[in-house]
Enzyme design. Sequence first.
Site, PDB file in Angstrom:
ATOM      1  N   HIS A  25       0.928  -1.207  -0.172  1.00 39.43           N
ATOM      2  CA  HIS A  25       0.094  -0.089  -0.018  1.00 39.43           C
ATOM      3  C   HIS A  25       0.729   1.218  -0.067  1.00 39.43           C
ATOM      4  O   HIS A  25       1.685   1.362   0.794  1.00 39.43           O
ATOM      5  CB  HIS A  25      -0.784  -0.020   1.197  1.00 39.43           C
ATOM      6  CG  HIS A  25      -2.133   0.937   1.144  1.00 39.43           C
ATOM      7  ND1 HIS A  25      -3.084   0.962   0.360  1.00 39.43           N
ATOM      8  CD2 HIS A  25      -2.323   1.997   1.945  1.00 39.43           C
ATOM      9  CE1 HIS A  25      -3.850   1.995   0.591  1.00 39.43           C
ATOM     10  NE2 HIS A  25      -3.397   2.646   1.552  1.00 39.43           N
ATOM     11  N   LYS A 170     -10.821   6.232  -2.481  1.00 41.32           N
ATOM     12  CA  LYS A 170      -9.988   7.011  -2.019  1.00 41.32           C
ATOM     13  C   LYS A 170      -8.568   6.696  -2.973  1.00 41.32           C
ATOM     14  O   LYS A 170      -7.877   5.792  -2.611  1.00 41.32           O
ATOM     15  CB  LYS A 170      -9.799   7.090  -0.591  1.00 41.32           C
ATOM     16  CG  LYS A 170      -8.582   8.090  -0.039  1.00 41.32           C
ATOM     17  CD  LYS A 170      -8.723   8.166   1.501  1.00 41.32           C
ATOM     18  CE  LYS A 170      -7.365   8.147   2.151  1.00 41.32           C
ATOM     19  NZ  LYS A 170      -7.555   8.492   3.579  1.00 41.32           N
ATOM     20  N   LYS A 172      -4.727   7.555  -3.394  1.00 36.58           N
ATOM     21  CA  LYS A 172      -3.571   8.050  -2.951  1.00 36.58           C
ATOM     22  C   LYS A 172      -2.654   8.958  -3.816  1.00 36.58           C
ATOM     23  O   LYS A 172      -2.478   8.599  -4.947  1.00 36.58           O
ATOM     24  CB  LYS A 172      -2.617   7.144  -2.245  1.00 36.58           C
ATOM     25  CG  LYS A 172      -3.250   6.625  -0.909  1.00 36.58           C
ATOM     26  CD  LYS A 172      -3.144   7.407   0.279  1.00 36.58           C
ATOM     27  CE  LYS A 172      -3.513   6.941   1.399  1.00 36.58           C
ATOM     28  NZ  LYS A 172      -3.695   7.841   2.761  1.00 36.58           N
ATOM     29  N   ASP A 199      -6.026  11.522  -1.070  1.00 35.88           N
ATOM     30  CA  ASP A 199      -5.481  11.948   0.225  1.00 35.88           C
ATOM     31  C   ASP A 199      -3.927  12.259  -0.219  1.00 35.88           C
ATOM     32  O   ASP A 199      -3.383  11.599  -1.068  1.00 35.88           O
ATOM     33  CB  ASP A 199      -5.288  10.907   1.005  1.00 35.88           C
ATOM     34  CG  ASP A 199      -4.582  11.260   2.352  1.00 35.88           C
ATOM     35  OD1 ASP A 199      -4.241  12.166   2.407  1.00 35.88           O
ATOM     36  OD2 ASP A 199      -4.862  10.281   3.398  1.00 35.88           O
ATOM     37  N   GLU A 225      -8.220  15.277   0.984  1.00 38.01           N
ATOM     38  CA  GLU A 225      -7.536  14.963   2.417  1.00 38.01           C
ATOM     39  C   GLU A 225      -6.154  15.575   2.615  1.00 38.01           C
ATOM     40  O   GLU A 225      -5.444  15.438   1.601  1.00 38.01           O
ATOM     41  CB  GLU A 225      -7.737  13.637   2.769  1.00 38.01           C
ATOM     42  CG  GLU A 225      -7.437  13.310   4.304  1.00 38.01           C
ATOM     43  CD  GLU A 225      -7.718  11.733   4.492  1.00 38.01           C
ATOM     44  OE1 GLU A 225      -8.712  11.155   3.694  1.00 38.01           O
ATOM     45  OE2 GLU A 225      -7.015  11.381   5.535  1.00 38.01           O
ATOM     46  N   ASP A 250      -6.225  16.146   8.319  1.00 37.12           N
ATOM     47  CA  ASP A 250      -5.787  14.834   8.839  1.00 37.12           C
ATOM     48  C   ASP A 250      -4.618  15.102   9.886  1.00 37.12           C
ATOM     49  O   ASP A 250      -4.706  15.120  11.065  1.00 37.12           O
ATOM     50  CB  ASP A 250      -5.753  13.704   7.905  1.00 37.12           C
ATOM     51  CG  ASP A 250      -5.607  12.553   8.471  1.00 37.12           C
ATOM     52  OD1 ASP A 250      -5.965  12.136   9.682  1.00 37.12           O
ATOM     53  OD2 ASP A 250      -4.992  11.525   7.843  1.00 37.12           O
ATOM     54  N   LYS A 274     -10.203   9.400  14.313  1.00 38.34           N
ATOM     55  CA  LYS A 274      -9.536   8.396  14.305  1.00 38.34           C
ATOM     56  C   LYS A 274      -9.269   7.910  15.758  1.00 38.34           C
ATOM     57  O   LYS A 274      -8.405   8.846  16.348  1.00 38.34           O
ATOM     58  CB  LYS A 274      -8.149   8.712  13.626  1.00 38.34           C
ATOM     59  CG  LYS A 274      -8.200   8.833  12.214  1.00 38.34           C
ATOM     60  CD  LYS A 274      -6.652   8.923  11.208  1.00 38.34           C
ATOM     61  CE  LYS A 274      -6.855   8.864   9.933  1.00 38.34           C
ATOM     62  NZ  LYS A 274      -5.480   8.868   9.528  1.00 38.34           N
ATOM     63  N   GLU A 328     -13.253   4.628   6.543  1.00 38.60           N
ATOM     64  CA  GLU A 328     -12.324   3.919   5.757  1.00 38.60           C
ATOM     65  C   GLU A 328     -11.644   2.770   6.464  1.00 38.60           C
ATOM     66  O   GLU A 328     -10.606   2.429   6.397  1.00 38.60           O
ATOM     67  CB  GLU A 328     -11.122   5.040   5.131  1.00 38.60           C
ATOM     68  CG  GLU A 328     -10.532   5.490   6.241  1.00 38.60           C
ATOM     69  CD  GLU A 328      -9.026   6.321   5.671  1.00 38.60           C
ATOM     70  OE1 GLU A 328      -8.788   6.116   4.576  1.00 38.60           O
ATOM     71  OE2 GLU A 328      -8.708   7.137   6.478  1.00 38.60           O
TER      72      GLU A 328
HETATM   73 MN    MN Z   1      -4.928  10.778   5.787  1.00 35.33          MN
END
Ligand code: MN
Length: 375
Positions: A25, A170, A172, A199, A225, A250, A274, A328
Amino acid sequence: MTQVRGPAIVEVRTSILDVPMRRAHRHARSTTRTQGVVLVRLLCEDGMEGIGEAVTPGGPWWGGDSPEAIRATIDHYLGPALIGQDVLAIEAALLAMDAAAARAHFAKAALDMALHDAAGRALGVPVSHLLGGRVREHVAVTWPLGIGDTGPDVEEAQERMRLGLNGTFKVKMGRAEPRADVARVLDTAARIGAPCRVDLNQAWDEVQAARWLPALQDGGIELVEAPLAGWHHAAMRRLCERLDMPLMADEGVWDIHDAWVALAMAATDVMAVKVAKAGGLRRARKIAVLAEAAGVPCFGGMALETSVGTAAALQVLATLPRLEWGCELVGPAMLADDIVQVPVSYAEGGVVVPGGPGLGIALDEDRVGRLRRPD
Ligand code: MN
């Protein structure tokens, strides 16, 4: 009248588990292949146990703490501060931890999780009952596409839509220079044909953001984000004013004070809630309450948790009056293994809030033993 007390904490045990990912990832500045999980067991005087876990999204690059440092902080400082504490007195336990160590949010999150699990078990109720009760049993899940190449990302998204697992994605960003990155993301989003968010993990400065965020807005991206460095609330406010597309902070919002500043300045359109980042369920929920007061909708963020941390986050999200942006919480679907007997279940474009007392999960000791890093 005698004071009602819960069982006292007699021991805190930790171990590090190395959980492999199904696929690598990619974030703006890091690639995750194995997730390090600090498993916490909080033992009470009556033999009852509460479970928690500390995770960071793939190591120290995101928030500065590594699994090894988190474990040491718990073993030497936070764990000893909890010995003798009443598991039902969670606020007092948090203050005792604050006195022993500043910040250390990921480590405190694991212990706060274990405290809530033990408290719920002691009372025979799900943790959500301790937080005001549920308003939902299911939370929509957006799927992070972290391969970073259009072809495979689109294929993964389409496969997940076919299976009814997710309806939003989402993407990246932040590894390439902005022009190419924006072109890739808009191409990916167009080919997926479903709502997409991005993000940036703080990759741009204000000049780059002012230049390129309108292109993302024009391309139909539904939310961006962390385009800027987390500390730059003033620039986030200026960008929020310029754009109709919502922006979400974030990395810049760790605690209620950061959340207060971001909300008072109108420097975030959506609030990321979170558990790992906030230092536990109780403090994550306090951030959500501030957002509620400001009329800002919430989103349930993740740090690549197993079913333990995912269940903990769901206990909080189940109680929030407004959760328009879903969550998420995909850790259990992205990790190739889990550490509980019955993993959290994904259905109908989302994830089901576990029932049962405490966090609603039970450790699978064989799997824990298999993934455990030798001391
Ligand atoms: Mn983030």
